[in-house]
Design an enzyme around this catalytic site. Structure first.
Site, mmCIF file in Angstrom:
data_model
loop_
_atom_site.group_PDB
_atom_site.id
_atom_site.type_symbol
_atom_site.label_atom_id
_atom_site.label_comp_id
_atom_site.label_asym_id
_atom_site.label_seq_id
_atom_site.Cartn_x
_atom_site.Cartn_y
_atom_site.Cartn_z
ATOM 1 N N MET A 1 24.202 9.091 2.822
ATOM 2 C CA MET A 1 24.115 10.395 3.470
ATOM 3 C C MET A 1 24.412 10.291 4.962
ATOM 4 O O MET A 1 25.108 11.137 5.530
ATOM 5 C CB MET A 1 22.730 11.013 3.237
ATOM 6 C CG MET A 1 22.634 12.451 3.678
ATOM 7 S SD MET A 1 23.838 13.509 2.841
ATOM 8 C CE MET A 1 22.835 14.184 1.514
ATOM 9 N N GLU B 1 0.816 -1.224 0.000
ATOM 10 C CA GLU B 1 0.000 0.000 0.000
ATOM 11 C C GLU B 1 0.844 1.267 0.000
ATOM 12 O O GLU B 1 0.407 2.312 -0.462
ATOM 13 C CB GLU B 1 -0.953 0.006 1.196
ATOM 14 C CG GLU B 1 -2.111 -0.976 1.084
ATOM 15 C CD GLU B 1 -1.770 -2.356 1.619
ATOM 16 O OE1 GLU B 1 -0.581 -2.604 1.932
ATOM 17 O OE2 GLU B 1 -2.689 -3.185 1.714
ATOM 18 N N LYS C 1 -17.683 -0.978 5.661
ATOM 19 C CA LYS C 1 -18.173 -1.955 4.693
ATOM 20 C C LYS C 1 -19.691 -1.880 4.532
ATOM 21 O O LYS C 1 -20.203 -2.002 3.418
ATOM 22 C CB LYS C 1 -17.746 -3.364 5.133
ATOM 23 C CG LYS C 1 -18.184 -4.423 4.151
ATOM 24 C CD LYS C 1 -17.353 -5.678 4.265
ATOM 25 C CE LYS C 1 -17.897 -6.720 3.303
ATOM 26 N NZ LYS C 1 -16.880 -7.616 2.784
ATOM 27 N N GLN D 1 -9.016 -6.594 11.409
ATOM 28 C CA GLN D 1 -8.522 -5.543 10.515
ATOM 29 C C GLN D 1 -9.171 -4.190 10.779
ATOM 30 O O GLN D 1 -9.424 -3.426 9.862
ATOM 31 C CB GLN D 1 -8.664 -5.953 9.036
ATOM 32 C CG GLN D 1 -7.707 -7.094 8.678
ATOM 33 C CD GLN D 1 -7.563 -7.328 7.185
ATOM 34 O OE1 GLN D 1 -8.486 -7.068 6.411
ATOM 35 N NE2 GLN D 1 -6.399 -7.832 6.780
#
Lengths: 564, 161
Positions: free
Chosen positions: A478, A50, A162, A113
């Site tokens: 860096m 994601e 949902k 979830q």
């Protein structure tokens, strides 16, 4: 006709002119995916993580100026976007993030979830919504897009339970937006504009310091007109690169920690600093009290909070950069007895030119190991500034900014504010989706590229021909540079002992892989990689301990530069 | 310097945490915070007292205005305004000291809202100075419980020099 919430959402996206969605499905958003095939105008790109989806949407937005869209499921799907949301927020990029949520009766019950993504994302979004009733869905989506792209742009998240996606309603898209609490001021105050023209007339050592706001307000043309007509030298932030042509003699390069000598010295000596769409970030200002010490400061920004946040400002203009610059132009055009600008600024331009001549960006060429700066120069030579360049974060990013020239806005995409390693590759995918015929190149480090390398599968599966050029020095370069300069060469945890074989990695995904170890081969291999029709990795083995110079140590004055 | 901000917000879920999160996330300080609905549907008024240098207060008010759910922010500090706070104090008041507590309550125009054999609960409204004064007077009797609302404030209609 009644539609489900999922269909309403997709209808809204069509109405907003969305063409591309970057996403990853899951249980909470399965209804949206169920209906997606009914909307062939909405192209969906399945990413592999994601974070890749949100960066791709962000890259799409930066390259096009339109709102990027990212669609993910609840819980881990949503939390995986947080880094990308914060990235977009820091750089003011318009993105709408659609997250799934557990059904409303389960919210707060620690359901499978479930996560409070509205709460988690609150500090790093422009605004967010939890939709509790399908009847609210259409106007919320309309507002979300409006908020994302207007005023100071930014990410807006919409959380969709949902059961709301499954509930039915009649779809009606609201025509107008009315929000009593949100009315960004876009037009400049006339009196303030007049003050600016007065200061311009008096100034002998003016300097323009432009930022990402010039790009997001499409003000590059107005900026270029002003600087060329008035003969004002220009420096910019990392985010502002491309707003002013990089081959113009007035262009000084970037300022700040890794800015050019000329730009930083010009800031130290200017008598009028015209800050346009920039926010005086600490990487730019160095020690605040020594920043532009002898200058009157004009600050144009659409966001009032940017003004006087870090530095004191003599003339604030809260306005859209484009409108403000147009206002200044109009004011100048009606102004009687303007000076001959070339005359007025001549000795200043000579001084600036001397700084440019005496201390240009430089490095010592070597055939083997290859110098990373040389690779960036070659990329510029081959593409002549026509490519879209994205970067990861670190030395690769600074060399890309220093040793390429950018002539047009929206051709340099980089995570400026948050400094997100792993940004460049998925962002390049987003940009390439928007511009399939352009050459899109991610300039990467061997450390950063491994943060989202899984998106190679996305690039290969949709044949998105992004080219990745890895400046492979075997270090988190860096941080290693800081350790070398300020931490007694204690290279703790910065050596990438076990990098993968990037050529084989590319091939494993079905992309092309190249390796270069000699400077003489760089041009040939880059050409070959750029010419093939699909995605490719070019692994360039570079000098391991090359540093980015000039460098202003954190907290020092800009004029205290380490030159080599 | 102490500032009193009057903040009109859209009355929707999460608006309080947006405001509070802004303060905590940016390292600003909240001394008191009071919220209640207004007469207009969908709007609530917050009164926030905070302190900091002028530049910080300027940032706070600008950042508040930037929140999409904030309708209006007024800094009452430089205006003439009415400021009140309500406090409930449960104070020790055994027989021999009860009269004395009641006398102080009377002087401060407190209301007695609860009573038992050993204590009195007083309701007091006033500005910060008055609250501080009565608290310091009652402390020697022993304060058992203490609850305060935080400041509510309003701009005075007449701004007389």
């Amino acid at each position: 006709m009644e539609r489900t919430g999922a269909q309403v959402l997709l209808e809204c996206l069509l109405q907003e002119g969305v063409e591309s969605i970057f996403g990853f499905p899951g249980g909470a958003v399965i209804d949206i995916y169920h209906h997606l095939p009914e909307y062939p105008a909405l192209r969906h790109f399945l990413v592999r993580h994601e974070q890749g989806a949100i960066h791709a949407a962000d890259g799409y937005a930066r390259a096009t100026g339109r709102v990027g869209v990212c669609l993910v499921t609840s819980g881990p799907g949503a939390t995986n976007t947080v880094t990308g949301i914060a990235t977009a927020y820091m750089d003011s990029i318009p993105v709408v993030i659609i997250t799934g949520q557990v059904p409303t009766p389960l919210i707060g019950n620690d359901a499978f979830q479930e996560v409070d993504i509205v709460g988690i994302s609150r500090p790093c979004v422009k605004h967010n919504y939890l939709v509790k009733d399908v009847k609210d869905l259409a106007w919320i989506i309309k507002q979300a897009f409006y908020l994302a792209r207007t005023g100071r742009p930014g990410p807006v998240l919409v959380d969709l339970p949902k059961d709301v996606l499954q509930a039915k309603t009649v779809f009606e898209y609201p025509e107008a937006i009315s929000m009593r609490s949100y009315n960004p001021n876009l037009a400049p105050n006339r009196r303030q504009v007049r003050k600016v023209t007065e200061l311009l007339r008096q100034s002998r050592r003016p300097l323009v310091y432009s930022g990402g706001g010039v790009i997001s307000s499409d003000a590059a043309e107005e900026l270029t007109w002003l600087c060329r007509t008035l003969r004002i030298p220009v420096t910019s932030t990392l985010m502002g690169l491309g707003a002013f042509p990089g081959d113009d003699p007035l262009w000084l390069g970037m300022l700040g920690m890794h800015g050019t000598y000329a730009a930083n010295m010009a800031v130290g000596h200017t008598d009028l600093l015209l800050a346009v769409g920039a926010r005086f970030d600490d990487r730019v200002t160095g020690k605040i009290s020594s920043f532009a010490p002898s200058a009157q400061v004009v600050h144009i920004d659409v966001d009032p909070t940017s003004i006087r946040k870090n530095v004191n400002v003599d003339v604030p203009i809260v306005a859209d950069c484009r409108q403000a610059l147009r206002g200044i132009r109009e004011e100048l055009e009606i102004c009687p007895d303007l000076p001959d600008w070339s005359d007025a600024h001549q000795s200043w331009l000579e001084q600036v030119g001397e700084w440019q001549r005496d201390h240009p960006l430089r490095y010592t060429f070597s055939e083997e190991p290859i110098k990373p700066q040389f690779v960036v120069e070659k990329i510029y030579e081959l593409t002549k500034g026509e490519a879209i360049i994205t970067t990861e974060v670190g030395q690769n990013q600074m060399w890309a900014a220093q040793f390429s020239k950018f002539h047009r806005p929206r051709t340099f995409l980089t995570s400026g504010g948050l400094g997100t390693m792993g940004y460049g590759f998925p962002a390049a995918i987003g940009a390439q989706v928007a511009f399939p015929d352009k050459l899109v190149i991610d300039i990467a480090g061997d450390g950063s590229i491994q943060m989202n390398i899984q998106e190679m599968a996305t690039a290969v599966s949709y044949n998105i021909p992004v080219k990745i050029v890895i400046l492979n020095n075997g270090y988190l370069g860096m941080v290693r540079q800081w350790q070398e300069l300020f931490y007694a060469k204690n290279y703790c945890a910065t050596c990438m002992h076990l990098n993968p074989d990037f050529v084989k990695l590319a091939e494993a995904y079905g992309a092309a892989g190249f390796r270069v170890t000699k400077a003489a081969d760089v041009e040939r291999v880059l050409k070959e990689a750029f010419a093939i029709p699909g995605p490719a990795i070019v692994d360039v083995v570079v000098e391991p301990e090359e540093n980015v110079y000039p460098m202003v140590p954190a907290g020092a004055a800009l004029t205290d530069m380490l030159l080599v | 310097m102490r500032h009193v901000l009057s903040v009109l917000v859209e009355n929707e879920p999460g608006v309080l945490s947006r405001v509070v999160g802004l303060f905590s996330g940016r390292g600003f300080n909240i001394e008191t915070l009071n919220v209640g609905p207004t007469l207009e549907d969908g709007l609530s008024l917050m009164t926030i007292t905070t302190s900091g240098e002028e530049q910080i207060i300027e940032q706070i008010t600008k950042q508040l205005r930037k929140l999409v759910t904030v309708v209006k922010v007024v800094d009452l500090t430089h205006l003439q305004s009415v400021e009140r706070e309500m406090v409930l104090i449960k104070v020790n008041a055994e027989d021999e000291r009860r009269a004395e507590v009641l006398r102080i309550a009377d002087i401060f125009r407190c209301k007695v809202v609860d009573v038992s054999g050993n204590d009195l609960t007083l309701e007091i409204t006033g500005d910060q100075g008055k609250i501080r004064a009565i608290v310091s007077l009652l402390q020697r009797f022993g304060i058992k419980e203490f609850a305060r609302t935080g400041t509510v404030a309003m701009r005075r209609s007449m701004q007389v020099d």
